[in-house]
Design an enzyme around this catalytic site. Structure first.
Site, PDB file in Angstrom:
ATOM      1  N   CYS A   1     -41.519  11.085 -37.125  1.00  0.00           N
ATOM      2  CA  CYS A   1     -40.917  10.599 -38.360  1.00  0.00           C
ATOM      3  C   CYS A   1     -39.771   9.690 -37.931  1.00  0.00           C
ATOM      4  CB  CYS A   1     -40.402  11.786 -39.185  1.00  0.00           C
ATOM      5  SG  CYS A   1     -39.459  11.291 -40.635  1.00  0.00           S
TER       6      CYS A   1
ATOM      7  N   CYS B   1     -40.463  19.865 -40.342  1.00  0.00           N
ATOM      8  CA  CYS B   1     -39.848  18.734 -39.642  1.00  0.00           C
ATOM      9  C   CYS B   1     -38.448  19.154 -39.218  1.00  0.00           C
ATOM     10  CB  CYS B   1     -39.772  17.536 -40.588  1.00  0.00           C
ATOM     11  SG  CYS B   1     -39.066  16.063 -39.812  1.00  0.00           S
TER      12      CYS B   1
ATOM     13  N   CYS C   1     -22.014   8.027 -41.089  1.00  0.00           N
ATOM     14  CA  CYS C   1     -22.307   9.459 -41.247  1.00  0.00           C
ATOM     15  C   CYS C   1     -21.113  10.330 -41.625  1.00  0.00           C
ATOM     16  CB  CYS C   1     -22.951   9.988 -39.972  1.00  0.00           C
ATOM     17  SG  CYS C   1     -23.567  11.673 -40.173  1.00  0.00           S
TER      18      CYS C   1
ATOM     19  N   CYS D   1     -21.939   7.536 -35.344  1.00  0.00           N
ATOM     20  CA  CYS D   1     -22.753   6.734 -36.267  1.00  0.00           C
ATOM     21  C   CYS D   1     -21.892   6.352 -37.476  1.00  0.00           C
ATOM     22  CB  CYS D   1     -23.983   7.521 -36.702  1.00  0.00           C
ATOM     23  SG  CYS D   1     -24.834   8.303 -35.312  1.00  0.00           S
TER      24      CYS D   1
ATOM     25  N   CYS E   1     -19.983  16.504 -35.460  1.00  0.00           N
ATOM     26  CA  CYS E   1     -20.906  15.872 -34.496  1.00  0.00           C
ATOM     27  C   CYS E   1     -20.146  14.930 -33.556  1.00  0.00           C
ATOM     28  CB  CYS E   1     -21.989  15.115 -35.259  1.00  0.00           C
ATOM     29  SG  CYS E   1     -23.225  14.381 -34.176  1.00  0.00           S
TER      30      CYS E   1
ATOM     31  N   CYS F   1     -37.573  19.875 -44.141  1.00  0.00           N
ATOM     32  CA  CYS F   1     -36.983  19.149 -43.024  1.00  0.00           C
ATOM     33  C   CYS F   1     -35.595  19.705 -42.710  1.00  0.00           C
ATOM     34  CB  CYS F   1     -36.902  17.668 -43.409  1.00  0.00           C
ATOM     35  SG  CYS F   1     -36.135  16.669 -42.135  1.00  0.00           S
TER      36      CYS F   1
ATOM     37  N   ARG G   1     -41.308   6.992 -46.767  1.00  0.00           N
ATOM     38  CA  ARG G   1     -40.473   7.877 -47.590  1.00  0.00           C
ATOM     39  C   ARG G   1     -39.249   7.142 -48.126  1.00  0.00           C
ATOM     40  NH1 ARG G   1     -40.065  11.615 -44.289  1.00  0.00           N
ATOM     41  NH2 ARG G   1     -42.004  12.462 -45.044  1.00  0.00           N
TER      42      ARG G   1
HETATM   43  N1  SAM Z   1     -27.990  14.305 -35.884  1.00  0.00           N
HETATM   44  C1  SAM Z   1     -29.328  13.916 -35.881  1.00  0.00           C
HETATM   45  C2  SAM Z   1     -29.491  12.482 -35.462  1.00  0.00           C
HETATM   46  O1  SAM Z   1     -28.806  11.608 -35.982  1.00  0.00           O
HETATM   47  O2  SAM Z   1     -30.333  12.205 -34.624  1.00  0.00           O
HETATM   48  C3  SAM Z   1     -30.071  14.169 -37.145  1.00  0.00           C
HETATM   49  C4  SAM Z   1     -29.458  14.023 -38.510  1.00  0.00           C
HETATM   50  S1  SAM Z   1     -29.075  12.389 -39.105  1.00  0.00           S
HETATM   51  C5  SAM Z   1     -28.232  12.816 -40.565  1.00  0.00           C
HETATM   52  C6  SAM Z   1     -30.619  11.684 -39.578  1.00  0.00           C
HETATM   53  C7  SAM Z   1     -30.628  10.295 -40.180  1.00  0.00           C
HETATM   54  O3  SAM Z   1     -30.105  10.320 -41.511  1.00  0.00           O
HETATM   55  C8  SAM Z   1     -29.830   9.212 -39.505  1.00  0.00           C
HETATM   56  O4  SAM Z   1     -30.489   8.684 -38.400  1.00  0.00           O
HETATM   57  C9  SAM Z   1     -29.695   8.179 -40.601  1.00  0.00           C
HETATM   58  O5  SAM Z   1     -30.792   7.283 -40.590  1.00  0.00           O
HETATM   59  C10 SAM Z   1     -29.725   9.016 -41.886  1.00  0.00           C
HETATM   60  N2  SAM Z   1     -28.387   9.063 -42.513  1.00  0.00           N
HETATM   61  C11 SAM Z   1     -27.310   9.738 -42.063  1.00  0.00           C
HETATM   62  N3  SAM Z   1     -26.252   9.538 -42.863  1.00  0.00           N
HETATM   63  C12 SAM Z   1     -26.653   8.699 -43.850  1.00  0.00           C
HETATM   64  C13 SAM Z   1     -26.020   8.109 -44.973  1.00  0.00           C
HETATM   65  N4  SAM Z   1     -24.727   8.320 -45.227  1.00  0.00           N
HETATM   66  N5  SAM Z   1     -26.744   7.325 -45.786  1.00  0.00           N
HETATM   67  C14 SAM Z   1     -28.042   7.102 -45.518  1.00  0.00           C
HETATM   68  N6  SAM Z   1     -28.712   7.620 -44.483  1.00  0.00           N
HETATM   69  C15 SAM Z   1     -28.025   8.404 -43.648  1.00  0.00           C
HETATM   70  C1  DTB Z   2     -33.799  10.541 -42.837  1.00  0.00           C
HETATM   71  O1  DTB Z   2     -34.183   9.438 -42.421  1.00  0.00           O
HETATM   72  N1  DTB Z   2     -33.090  10.725 -43.939  1.00  0.00           N
HETATM   73  C2  DTB Z   2     -32.733  12.111 -44.097  1.00  0.00           C
HETATM   74  C3  DTB Z   2     -33.543  12.784 -42.955  1.00  0.00           C
HETATM   75  N2  DTB Z   2     -34.040  11.682 -42.214  1.00  0.00           N
HETATM   76  C4  DTB Z   2     -32.886  13.758 -42.086  1.00  0.00           C
HETATM   77  C5  DTB Z   2     -31.275  12.328 -44.046  1.00  0.00           C
HETATM   78  C6  DTB Z   2     -30.503  11.545 -45.073  1.00  0.00           C
HETATM   79  C7  DTB Z   2     -29.080  11.924 -44.961  1.00  0.00           C
HETATM   80  C8  DTB Z   2     -28.241  11.274 -45.996  1.00  0.00           C
HETATM   81  C9  DTB Z   2     -26.799  11.579 -45.814  1.00  0.00           C
HETATM   82  C10 DTB Z   2     -26.402  13.000 -46.003  1.00  0.00           C
HETATM   83  O2  DTB Z   2     -26.842  13.652 -46.980  1.00  0.00           O
HETATM   84  O3  DTB Z   2     -25.604  13.469 -45.213  1.00  0.00           O
HETATM   85 FE1  SF4 Z   3     -24.316  13.017 -35.664  1.00  0.00          FE
HETATM   86 FE2  SF4 Z   3     -24.534  11.952 -38.070  1.00  0.00          FE
HETATM   87 FE3  SF4 Z   3     -25.073  10.475 -35.951  1.00  0.00          FE
HETATM   88 FE4  SF4 Z   3     -26.735  12.488 -36.638  1.00  0.00          FE
HETATM   89  S1  SF4 Z   3     -26.324  10.638 -37.831  1.00  0.00           S
HETATM   90  S2  SF4 Z   3     -25.976  11.998 -34.573  1.00  0.00           S
HETATM   91  S3  SF4 Z   3     -25.263  13.944 -37.456  1.00  0.00           S
HETATM   92  S4  SF4 Z   3     -23.061  11.359 -36.467  1.00  0.00           S
END
Ligand code: SAM
Ligand code: DTB
Ligand code: SF4
Length: 338
Positions: free
Chosen positions: A204, A144, A76, A73, A69, A113, A276
């Site tokens: 959501c 979702c 992530c 963030c 990506c 989702c 959630r």
């Molecule tokens: N790429 C898309 C975006 O960020 O808009 C969607 C997927 S992203 C994984 C969705 C959400 O998952 C993020 O906004 C964040 O709140 C949560 N998330 C991602 N990585 C995480 C982590 N390591 N621990 C907890 N929550 C996480």
């Molecule tokens: C959200 O708030 N939590 C979910 C869903 N929306 C997409 C994602 C959690 C991701 C946790 C880190 C991972 O498994 O990569």
């Molecule tokens: Fe990309 Fe992860 Fe950020 Fe979603 S949360 S935009 S997958 S870096």
């Protein structure tokens, strides 16, 4: 009384549990500071007005496009900015996604989702994504997607394909946001949420705890969510899953009592939303999760994987709900009785 005094007066008289969009950060900080039993009791009382307090919705996640990506963030595993050792892959085809959705449904999930590690989808991906939405919807599940930022056109297309919810989190307070993400702004996120709403989809939207925020940031994030023009129908509260290689790999874990307080305050300020308990259950005790349910959480992600990180397996969750005498939502017995 001038207008400001009138507003303050109305606020002071609105009973807790009223759907409001005029919260102040200070008021929400006041909720965080309530004695714990008082806070949890208030949240539980509000919870029962809208929901069956013994029922939990089971949602299942699938990463339909993993890694690589362009966003940064700081939490992530999927950001190309960090060496996390994650193997990137292309968008899965509809048949493969459908097979996973069927497995999720047969395992008891009522919501599916789908997440993609994109900054935003490309218009040329929309036909395929819409085909996937229609196919999953055909299984009778709530659908979702979370694909990054959406234009008004893309949101409209997903809505027409039958998508029920779009997930796009605010993640944290506007004040702390820039310490975590630099490649898209808070306003970008609000714009996407507006496009989703204008298209007529349910929203959501929630955030993450344990990313170096303070209590005031938690109050400020919940204030942002509660003061959106309409409350998100679904509010995911994630606890950071620490990922090796990311800047937040060694962030301090959130105290369980602080987590429960955050859930309770979310329930109070968004009385009719599904709250959630999302990422991070892998590191929570059963007792902490039970307190979260008491405080008004009524949905969890099931299955042994979230998108890329670990989650308690199905048998652990079945045992937890069984010991608590709680039930999983079914299509004919929803968490929100009709
Ligand atoms: N790429 C898309 C975006 O960020 O808009 C969607 C997927 S992203 C994984 C969705 C959400 O998952 C993020 O906004 C964040 O709140 C949560 N998330 C991602 N990585 C995480 C982590 N390591 N621990 C907890 N929550 C996480
Ligand atoms: C959200 O708030 N939590 C979910 C869903 N929306 C997409 C994602 C959690 C991701 C946790 C880190 C991972 O498994 O990569
Ligand atoms: Fe990309 Fe992860 Fe950020 Fe979603 S949360 S935009 S997958 S870096």
């Amino acid at each position: 009384m001038n207008q400001i005094e009138r507003q303050q007066d109305a606020r002071a008289r609105a009973p807790l549990g009223t759907v409001r969009h005029d919260w102040t950060v200070e008021e929400i900080q006041g909720l965080f500071k309530l004695p714990f039993p008082e806070l949890v009791f208030t949240a539980q009382a509000i919870h029962r007005r809208t929901f069956d307090a013994s029922a939990v919705q089971m949602a299942q996640l699938l990463s339909i496009k993993t890694g690589g990506c362009p966003e940064d963030c700081g939490y992530c595993s999927q950001s190309a900015h960090f060496e996390t050792g994650l193997k990137a892959s292309k968008l899965m085809d509809t048949e493969a996604i459908l097979a996973e959705a069927r497995r999720a449904r047969d395992g008891g999930a009522t919501r599916f989702c789908m997440g993609a590690a994109w900054r935003s989808p490309k218009d040329r991906d929309m036909d395929e994504l819409c085909g996937t939405v229609s196919a999953v919807k055909g299984l009778g599940m709530e659908t979702c997607m979370t694909l990054g930022m959406l234009t008004a056109y893309q949101a409209q297309r997903l809505k027409e394909a039958g998508l029920d919810y779009y997930n796009h989190n605010l993640d944290t307070s506007p004040e702390h946001y820039g310490n975590i993400i630099t490649t898209r702004t808070y306003q970008d996120r609000l714009d996407t949420l507006a496009h989703v709403r204008e298209a007529g989809m349910a929203v959501c939207c929630g955030g993450i705890l344990g990313i170096g925020e303070g209590e005031v940031d938690r109050a400020s994030m919940l204030c942002q969510l509660a003061n959106l023009p309409a409350h998100p129908e679904s509010v995911p509260i994630n606890m950071l899953m620490q990922v090796e290689g990311t800047p937040l790999a060694n962030a301090k874990r959130v105290d369980a009592i602080d987590l429960v307080r955050t859930i309770a305050v979310a329930r109070i300020v968004m009385p009719e939303s599904v709250v959630r308990l999302s990422a991070g259950r892998e590191h929570m005790t059963d007792e902490a999760q039970a307190l979260c349910f008491m405080a008004g959480a009524n949905s969890i992600f099931v299955g042994d994987k979230l998108l890329t990180t670990a989650n308690p397996g199905r048998s652990k969750d079945e045992s937890l709900l069984d010991r608590l005498g709680m039930r999983a939502e079914t299509p004919d017995a929803p968490i929100k009785p009709v």
